[in-house]
Design an enzyme around this catalytic site. Sequence first.
Site, PDB file in Angstrom:
ATOM      1  N   TYR A 142      19.886 -76.792 -11.959  1.00 53.58           N
ATOM      2  CA  TYR A 142      19.595 -76.291 -13.313  1.00 53.58           C
ATOM      3  C   TYR A 142      20.180 -74.896 -13.429  1.00 53.58           C
ATOM      4  CZ  TYR A 142      16.782 -74.462 -17.237  1.00 53.58           C
ATOM      5  OH  TYR A 142      16.370 -73.886 -18.418  1.00 53.58           O
ATOM      6  N   ASP A 237      25.550 -69.873  -8.686  1.00 54.69           N
ATOM      7  CA  ASP A 237      24.403 -69.510  -9.532  1.00 54.69           C
ATOM      8  C   ASP A 237      23.282 -69.052  -8.593  1.00 54.69           C
ATOM      9  OD1 ASP A 237      22.317 -71.207 -12.023  1.00 54.69           O
ATOM     10  OD2 ASP A 237      22.226 -69.227 -11.090  1.00 54.69           O
ATOM     11  N   LYS A 265      16.048 -63.130 -12.283  1.00 60.92           N
ATOM     12  CA  LYS A 265      14.783 -63.115 -11.561  1.00 60.92           C
ATOM     13  C   LYS A 265      14.561 -61.813 -10.766  1.00 60.92           C
ATOM     14  CE  LYS A 265      14.785 -68.160 -11.466  1.00 60.92           C
ATOM     15  NZ  LYS A 265      13.637 -68.603 -12.278  1.00 60.92           N
TER      16      LYS A 265
END
Length: 426
Positions: A142, A237, A265
């Site tokens: 994702y 990613d 994050k």
Amino acid sequence: MSYNETLFARAQKIIPGGVNSPVRAFRSVGGTPPFIARGEGPYLWDADGCKYIDYVGSWGPLIVGHAHPEVLRAVNDKARDGLSFGAPTEIEIEMAEYLCRRLPSMDMVRLVSSGTEATMSALRLARGFTGRAKIVKFEGCYHGHSDGLLVKAGSGLLTFGQPSSAGVPPSITQDTVVLPYNDLAAITAAFKEAPEAIAAVIVEPIAGNMNMVKPKTGFLEGLRALCDRYGAVLIFDEVMTGFRVHPGSAQGLYGITPDLTTLGKVIGGGMPLAAFGGKRAIMECIAPLGPVYQAGTLSGNPAAAAAGLATLALTEAPGFYDKLAAATRALAQGLQDAAKAAGVAFSATSEGGMFGLYFAAQAPGSYAEVMACDVDRFNRFFHGMLNEGIYFAPSAFEAGFVSAVHQPADINATVTAAKKVFATIR
Ligand code: KE4
């Protein structure tokens, strides 16, 4: 009716599903999500005053725990000077210089506000830099919710990606190719089939969105070699793995140099900050320098950058990652031992401060193997642990996170609770 339930009923009247991000609604595990009143260190308290040991950490950002005094002080000090100016600030340079120091693969970096923005922009940049249209992603990975990434696997290697969400026209996903994670033969064949069509390969170097799946030996190295051979941009990613699994992120752990990296994050420490960066020749294609447009009102927000820099500084303490990895390994091993003693088919894996839990005898190495895990048992385990005051990710398809402030007593309490819960879900 508990206050959590009252709040959830009220929230559902005015916010779709009662939440601002779907996974928070507990739809895959069932039940009412606790509405969190506050966090401190490794703990959360919900609206009913119940305390939890937190292994979600806001899905990764809270690597130094909730409300860390040094992070709060940095945010407060910066916010006192004003929250946002829509103009360049010095702290954005400090963050950019810091990220490029920690990740030598990055010559330049652009700050944004979410991981979705980071990956969406990085893919647009790769297409602009190469002049090619197709992008490759992997099943089970994702990368945020931009249209071109909401795709499910097509039938053939390079068949058109089919939308995995309503509202995304097939014309948007037709250039997204979805291939099996950890399957080097599949992507090798795809490049052979269309040697000059692929602009970029985007990959989670450790997959954390189909629970946790590590790269098989040679997979990431193979992606690097294929992108070199065929002139495609390799995008790591690292929104989740960045500064979570190793001081140098996954690229430092595995010794692979991507062309572009996306981050989020941890670099925001719990505030909205993300980034994409990499080779100067590629990054200089981004506006206003180059023809690839990208922008954002709150990009590089000073208070968010202050939270991120304070968090990242704390990760440079001597032994930070060794201690974090040891605590996470102890959790994974303790849960495995508890499950074995109860006769429950269960496995766990970890890397740095990230872990995966699976109701299967072996840790899965592919999306298909993840999908074969026992989700019903996971859901029963999840609720059993929640009732014991242990807050794991409310989905069988999410990784978990330990913070630097989880103490051995917290890990032991979690394992003790698991012994009790495994006995109820044999
Ligand atoms: P955000 O847009 O949610 O900041 O980042 C998207 C993203 C990009 N890349 C990776 C590897 C990610 O894990 C994410 C977001 N992760 C999910 C949790 N698996 C965020 C939680 C949520 O969607 O509420």
